[in-house]
Scaffold this motif. Structure first.
Motif, PDB file in Angstrom:
ATOM      1  N   UNK A 236       0.810  -1.214   0.000  1.00 23.30           N
ATOM      2  CA  UNK A 236       0.000   0.000   0.000  1.00 23.30           C
ATOM      3  C   UNK A 236       0.844   1.265   0.000  1.00 23.30           C
ATOM      4  N   UNK A 237       2.137   1.138   0.225  1.00 20.91           N
ATOM      5  CA  UNK A 237       2.993   2.331   0.309  1.00 20.91           C
ATOM      6  C   UNK A 237       4.054   2.388  -0.793  1.00 20.91           C
ATOM      7  N   UNK A 238       4.085   1.400  -1.669  1.00 23.44           N
ATOM      8  CA  UNK A 238       5.111   1.362  -2.708  1.00 23.44           C
ATOM      9  C   UNK A 238       4.542   1.899  -4.023  1.00 23.44           C
ATOM     10  N   UNK A 239       5.194   2.920  -4.584  1.00 22.33           N
ATOM     11  CA  UNK A 239       4.694   3.572  -5.791  1.00 22.33           C
ATOM     12  C   UNK A 239       5.803   3.729  -6.828  1.00 22.33           C
ATOM     13  N   UNK A 240       5.386   3.679  -8.087  1.00 24.23           N
ATOM     14  CA  UNK A 240       6.272   3.960  -9.205  1.00 24.23           C
ATOM     15  C   UNK A 240       5.767   5.220  -9.896  1.00 24.23           C
ATOM     16  N   UNK A 241       6.633   6.221 -10.001  1.00 30.50           N
ATOM     17  CA  UNK A 241       6.242   7.520 -10.564  1.00 30.50           C
ATOM     18  C   UNK A 241       7.045   7.790 -11.829  1.00 30.50           C
ATOM     19  N   UNK A 242       6.351   7.931 -12.946  1.00 28.26           N
ATOM     20  CA  UNK A 242       7.015   8.214 -14.217  1.00 28.26           C
ATOM     21  C   UNK A 242       7.072   9.721 -14.430  1.00 28.26           C
ATOM     22  N   UNK A 243       8.274  10.222 -14.677  1.00 27.39           N
ATOM     23  CA  UNK A 243       8.481  11.666 -14.816  1.00 27.39           C
ATOM     24  C   UNK A 243       8.666  12.056 -16.272  1.00 27.39           C
ATOM     25  N   UNK A 270      12.964   6.801 -20.560  1.00 28.69           N
ATOM     26  CA  UNK A 270      12.034   7.188 -19.509  1.00 28.69           C
ATOM     27  C   UNK A 270      12.774   7.448 -18.198  1.00 28.69           C
ATOM     28  N   UNK A 271      12.086   8.137 -17.295  1.00 30.72           N
ATOM     29  CA  UNK A 271      12.634   8.421 -15.974  1.00 30.72           C
ATOM     30  C   UNK A 271      11.618   7.934 -14.943  1.00 30.72           C
ATOM     31  N   UNK A 272      12.071   7.013 -14.073  1.00 33.37           N
ATOM     32  CA  UNK A 272      11.171   6.394 -13.097  1.00 33.37           C
ATOM     33  C   UNK A 272      11.719   6.575 -11.689  1.00 33.37           C
ATOM     34  N   UNK A 273      10.855   6.974 -10.766  1.00 29.81           N
ATOM     35  CA  UNK A 273      11.177   7.006  -9.343  1.00 29.81           C
ATOM     36  C   UNK A 273      10.305   5.974  -8.646  1.00 29.81           C
ATOM     37  N   UNK A 274      10.920   5.035  -7.930  1.00 25.76           N
ATOM     38  CA  UNK A 274      10.188   4.066  -7.122  1.00 25.76           C
ATOM     39  C   UNK A 274      10.415   4.419  -5.658  1.00 25.76           C
ATOM     40  N   UNK A 275       9.324   4.622  -4.935  1.00 24.85           N
ATOM     41  CA  UNK A 275       9.451   5.159  -3.587  1.00 24.85           C
ATOM     42  C   UNK A 275       8.452   4.484  -2.650  1.00 24.85           C
ATOM     43  N   UNK A 276       8.892   4.316  -1.399  1.00 25.06           N
ATOM     44  CA  UNK A 276       8.023   3.762  -0.368  1.00 25.06           C
ATOM     45  C   UNK A 276       7.569   4.918   0.526  1.00 25.06           C
ATOM     46  N   UNK A 277       6.277   5.220   0.494  1.00 27.15           N
ATOM     47  CA  UNK A 277       5.729   6.332   1.263  1.00 27.15           C
ATOM     48  C   UNK A 277       5.182   5.805   2.581  1.00 27.15           C
ATOM     49  N   UNK A 278       5.904   6.052   3.661  1.00 26.72           N
ATOM     50  CA  UNK A 278       5.555   5.474   4.962  1.00 26.72           C
ATOM     51  C   UNK A 278       4.378   6.192   5.625  1.00 26.72           C
ATOM     52  N   UNK A 279       4.271   7.489   5.385  1.00 22.34           N
ATOM     53  CA  UNK A 279       3.235   8.289   6.039  1.00 22.34           C
ATOM     54  C   UNK A 279       2.390   9.000   4.985  1.00 22.34           C
ATOM     55  N   UNK A 280       1.139   9.287   5.326  1.00 26.60           N
ATOM     56  CA  UNK A 280       0.232   9.914   4.383  1.00 26.60           C
ATOM     57  C   UNK A 280       0.757  11.231   3.822  1.00 26.60           C
ATOM     58  N   UNK A 281       1.428  12.005   4.668  1.00 30.52           N
ATOM     59  CA  UNK A 281       1.901  13.325   4.235  1.00 30.52           C
ATOM     60  C   UNK A 281       3.148  13.260   3.354  1.00 30.52           C
ATOM     61  N   UNK A 282       3.763  12.053   3.251  1.00 34.18           N
ATOM     62  CA  UNK A 282       4.985  11.923   2.449  1.00 34.18           C
ATOM     63  C   UNK A 282       4.757  12.266   0.985  1.00 34.18           C
ATOM     64  N   UNK A 283       3.542  12.027   0.494  1.00 39.51           N
ATOM     65  CA  UNK A 283       3.252  12.317  -0.909  1.00 39.51           C
ATOM     66  C   UNK A 283       3.404  13.802  -1.204  1.00 39.51           C
ATOM     67  N   UNK A 284       3.040  14.649  -0.227  1.00 38.91           N
ATOM     68  CA  UNK A 284       3.172  16.103  -0.416  1.00 38.91           C
ATOM     69  C   UNK A 284       4.641  16.519  -0.438  1.00 38.91           C
ATOM     70  N   UNK A 285       5.446  15.862   0.410  1.00 41.24           N
ATOM     71  CA  UNK A 285       6.879  16.175   0.446  1.00 41.24           C
ATOM     72  C   UNK A 285       7.537  15.782  -0.870  1.00 41.24           C
ATOM     73  N   UNK A 286       7.085  14.652  -1.424  1.00 44.51           N
ATOM     74  CA  UNK A 286       7.635  14.212  -2.710  1.00 44.51           C
ATOM     75  C   UNK A 286       7.270  15.198  -3.818  1.00 44.51           C
ATOM     76  N   UNK A 287       6.019  15.632  -3.847  1.00 41.68           N
ATOM     77  CA  UNK A 287       5.598  16.561  -4.899  1.00 41.68           C
ATOM     78  C   UNK A 287       6.220  17.947  -4.729  1.00 41.68           C
TER      79      UNK A 287
END
Length: 329
Positions: A236-243, A270-287
């Motif tokens: 539920x916390x592992x995401x792949x983000x294509x830039x 392509x450029x890919x970031x794979x990240x584990x977001x431990x806390x709900x607010x981490x998505x805002x820090x990433x963006x």
């Protein structure tokens, strides 16, 4: 559920010969094994896992705490307790090399008090099940590593003990034999409902066979939970983000400092970031990090992870250890 093994606060301390420095290999480790359960007992090298396994098998005496097998204290009633467990330990110490395949089955069953006649039918079944029937009259020292390992597990099963401990059952095997052995073990688990403890660095074995996983790190239990729960927790916390473009060196450095378990893959395609977001607010820090230089996001997808990734994150993740629940199932 009925507990077949109870480990309560065991510890093991070693002393270095030259410096007399005391090393705490195992610190107050407690867990249980339910009857009919397949348990994964895991840990990185030097974590205290091997010492724990040796104490379970009666090969090493604990410096504190207690271990009971089928209600029998392994220190007070060692021989009686060990009648309820058989083990296949890492390496080639589980068989007599100068005996044939069938002679090994008969010899070790005899040590458990069974006659040849008593185990004849079961031995035949195991030889067929492990694809060893054609080799039954060959000496063990002439067998391949994979065949030796299969025979060692068959010997342990023939003992008909309440618990079977398999230490690195697929170590040193080629991919084909490892796959075959996993399928054999899955059949045994499904059909016979044996209580099995598996210690392995082969994570597909753990993911395919084990109901629950106990992970030991730095001499302590850091995780005790069902495998399916651990997979869900991290999935539920592992995401792949294509830039839309590559990160700048400053962004990449900041990304790895904020999310140390992230992976950054940049190529001409392509450029890919794979990240584990431990806390709900981490998505805002990433963006916020991406917004600093106007980096465009093309897509975000949830990653399906396997147990090997879970294990690595638990052992090396630092913060991840705090996220993982300690659950006695």
């Amino acid at each position: 559920m009925e507990k077949i093994i109870e480990v309560r606060g065991i510890s093991k301390i070693y002393e270095k010969r030259k410096t007399k420095e005391k090393i705490h290999a195992v610190r107050d480790v407690s867990f249980h094994v339910n009857r009919g359960e397949v348990l994964g007992l895991l840990g990185p090298n030097g974590a205290g896992k091997t010492s724990t396994i040796k104490m379970l098998c009666g090969l090493l005496e604990s410096d504190g705490g207690s271990i009971s097998i089928n209600g029998l204290d392994i220190c007070k009633k060692r021989l009686k307790a060990l009648e309820h467990i058989s083990a296949v330990l890492e390496g080639n110490r589980n068989l007599y090399w100068r005996l044939t395949v069938r002679e090994n089955l008969e010899y070790f069953a005899g040590n458990r008090g069974y006659s040849r006649k008593q185990i004849a039918d079961q031995a035949d079944k195991l030889l067929e099940q492990f694809n060893l029937k054609e080799k039954e009259n060959e000496l063990v020292n002439g067998l391949s590593r994979g065949m030796q390992q299969k025979l060692a597990i068959a010997v342990a099963l023939l003992a008909n003990t309440d618990v079977i401990l398999l230490d690195e059952p697929t170590l040193g095997l080629d991919v084909e034999v490892s796959y075959e052995l996993r399928n054999i073990l899955k059949t045994i688990v499904r059909e016979e409902k044996r209580t099995i403890i598996i210690s392995s660095h082969d994570m597909p074995v753990v993911q395919e066979l084990c109901d629950r996983a106990i992970i030991i790190n730095k001499g302590e239990v850091v995780i005790d939970d069902r495998v399916e729960n651990l997979l869900k927790l991290f999935e539920t916390r592992a995401y792949s983000i294509k830039l839309g473009e590559q990160l700048s060196p400053e962004q990449e450095k900041k990304l790895l400092s904020i999310f140390p378990l992230s992976a950054y893959k940049a190529s001409s395609h392509e450029t890919i970031v794979e990240v584990n977001l431990e806390h709900g607010q981490d998505i805002y820090e990433l963006f916020d990090l991406l917004k600093e230089e106007g980096t465009m996001v093309e897509s975000i997808d949830r990653i399906t992870i396997d147990f090997e990734q879970v294990f690595i994150q638990i052992v090396k993740g630092g913060k991840t250890l705090e996220m993982a629940p300690f659950v006695q199932c």
